[in-house]
Design an enzyme around this catalytic site. Structure first.
Site, short mmCIF file in Angstrom:
data_model
loop_
_atom_site.label_atom_id
_atom_site.label_comp_id
_atom_site.label_asym_id
_atom_site.label_seq_id
_atom_site.Cartn_x
_atom_site.Cartn_y
_atom_site.Cartn_z
CD GLU A 1 73.42 70.55 14.17
OE1 GLU A 1 72.74 69.49 14.25
OE2 GLU A 1 73.24 71.25 13.11
NE ARG A 2 66.96 72.34 21.28
CZ ARG A 2 66.04 71.34 21.22
NH1 ARG A 2 65.76 71.08 19.93
NH2 ARG A 2 65.52 70.97 22.25
CD GLU B 1 65.83 71.24 16.56
OE1 GLU B 1 65.47 71.34 17.69
OE2 GLU B 1 66.65 70.44 16.03
CG ASP C 1 65.44 71.36 10.24
OD1 ASP C 1 65.23 71.39 9.22
OD2 ASP C 1 66.13 70.42 10.89
CG ASP D 1 69.30 71.57 14.43
OD1 ASP D 1 68.86 71.00 13.51
OD2 ASP D 1 69.91 71.24 15.32
#
Length: 508
Positions: free
Chosen positions: A333-334, A277, A274, A307
């Site tokens: 997802e981070r 990021e 993403d 992400d």
């Protein structure tokens, strides 16, 4: 002389999302205060934290994510809630204020517990509200409705985007500044629009979506119907799922592409990062450097869900500028711990989990990254641990905890390598060898010797069919030379393989 009476429109107060919990905490606080107990301050702090939380809670256990809510207080709320339900009360209906006729329906319409549940509209509110023609409220509803139907959109607009589009399409009702916008504020109070995240994102509530659709139909706008799916003409392929096209950054108004089929060897596994990021300095650009150091094939693009996702991208496309892609069944997802705290406080935590569960991908990973000391965070460590545990146990996510950004990048590299091995091209010979070595007693050397004589399962089955008697089938492979010493395979393994490939009944 008496002071003049000021007449004006009274500003409606927001509906309390958890009236039962507020009432019980108030009772316990007053009772503790009347007896002179210091627990009154505990109840007061919890009450203040609960009033700031904008979403309904289904149980006392869910309140664990809030500040000043410990195990004992959550247990008290669950016990009181159980007593309330056993006496005939309904927490689901009481947790959102008065019910409107629009909310009375079958139980199948009840939302999932991870949905960012909204306060129900007040009586006489959105049900009888009809914005005037050429008004700011009408323009905002139609703009958000158009964004909701856009297959490449993300169902929300920021205030700046709303102001810009309103200025372009309805300059007569656009405000002079985005700071003061009475029309948008009115829609928020009527619960037709709700706001999430920081900076603020505005999207339609279910009531606002219904009203916006009626407005579009009354003006004869050519919008798609979002309530019932349109019938597809026979012979046409179904439309690409919205979440997939959004993740891959499909352009607005793009023509529907024919169905894409990729065979082994015709694609490569590509990690999509993403763009959020990579923006800014510090830890975000460090992630890209770590992925480059680990030689991970990746690309940066706008992802509206998650992400990190992986795609199978054509290696020899017809159009090199736009290679075909298929989304693989993994999404990550981070969250750093500081970001996890802020997302729990402002409501993004539940909203993002809901969107991830609806994106259509089955293997969802929640990557929680350590950052600094847990004592410097805005929420206690026990609250964060409870939220992460709920994500794994209740929501069904795989939770991976990492110590720093280097370990996060290493985990992403490991996932990428695993997907590459899973999707690498394999010949029939390789698959046949892997099948043979599953038989007890068949080593790699013996499997290679068998495949040298019979390169495919079809050729082995043809040899079995050519045998006259079952005894001849059992001894067919006994003389196959194996290994460096060129020993025979033997009658025992030959008989086992004959039973495997020649028996139509279950093996005993």
């Amino acid at each position: 002389m008496a002071a003049p009476v000021r007449l004006g429109r009274k500003r409606p107060l927001p509906v309390c999302p958890n009236p039962l919990f507020v009432r019980w905490l108030t009772e316990w606080r007053d009772e503790a205060a009347s007896r002179g107990r210091r627990t009154q301050f505990v109840f007061q702090k919890a009450l203040r934290s609960l009033r700031r939380y904008p979403l309904p809670l289904r149980s006392g256990k869910e309140a664990k994510i809030l500040l000043h809510f410990g195990d004992g207080l959550c247990r008290m709320l669950d016990q009181r809630l159980q007593q309330h339900r056993s006496s005939g009360g309904d927490h689901a209906s009481a947790s959102s204020g008065a019910k409107s006729p629009a909310q009375e329906g079958p139980p199948a319409d009840v939302q999932d517990s991870s949905v960012p549940v909204l306060a129900q509209p007040k009586a006489g509110g959105s049900g009888s509200y009809w914005p005037a023609r050429h008004s700011g409220a009408r323009a905002v509803l139609l703009l958000l409705y158009r964004e909701h139907l856009n297959p490449s959109g993300h169902s929300f607009l920021t205030k700046e985007e709303l102001l810009q589009r309103c200025t372009q399409e309805a300059p007569g009702v656009a405000p002079g500044s985005a700071r003061s916008w009475p029309a948008l504020r009115s829609l928020l109070h009527r619960n037709l629009v709700f706001r999430t995240q920081q900076p603020a994102r505005y999207s339609l509530t279910p009531q606002g979506l219904e009203l916006a659709q009626k407005l579009a139909e009354s003006e004869g706008l050519s919008f798609l119907n979002v309530v019932s799916e349109p019938e597809e003409p026979p012979g046409e392929e179904p439309e690409v799922p919205r979440s997939f096209s959004a993740e891959l950054g499909a352009s607005e108004g793009s023509v529907q592409q024919p169905q894409l089929e990729l065979r082994p060897g015709e694609y490569r596994v590509l990690l999509c990062v993403d763009v959020g990021e990579t923006k800014g300095a510090g830890h975000r650009s460090e992630l890209i450097r770590q992925l480059q150091r680990l030689h991970v094939t990746h690309t940066v693009r706008k992802l509206h869900v998650g992400d990190f996702v992986w795609v199978a991208q054509e290696t020899r496309p017809r159009d090199p500028a736009r290679p075909g892609e298929l989304v693989l069944d993994h999404i990550v997802e981070r969250k750093r711990l500081d970001d996890l705290c802020s997302s729990i406080i402002d409501g993004r935590f539940r909203e993002q989990k809901f969107r991830l569960k609806r994106c259509g991908l089955g293997r969802r990973v929640y990557l929680v990254e350590q950052h600094g000391s847990v004592h410097n965070l805005s929420l206690p460590e026990s609250t964060l641990l409870q939220a992460v545990t709920n994500t794994q146990v209740i929501d069904g996510f795989f939770v991976k905890r990492t110590a720093d950004i280097k370990e996060s990048a290493a985990y992403l590299a490991l996932l990428t390598r695993g997907l590459e091995r899973l999707h690498q091209a394999q010949s029939v010979r390789e698959v046949f060898i892997r099948q043979l070595v599953q038989v007890r007693g068949v080593s790699g050397e013996k499997a290679a010797a068998l495949v040298d004589r019979y390169s495919t399962p079809a050729s082995l089955l043809a040899a079995y069919d050519a045998c006259v008697t079952p005894k001849e089938q059992e001894m067919l492979l006994s003389t196959v030379k194996c290994g460096r010493l060129q020993r025979n395979l033997g009658p025992a393994l030959s008989r086992t393989l004959a039973q495997l490939y020649c028996s139509y009944s279950p093996l005993t």
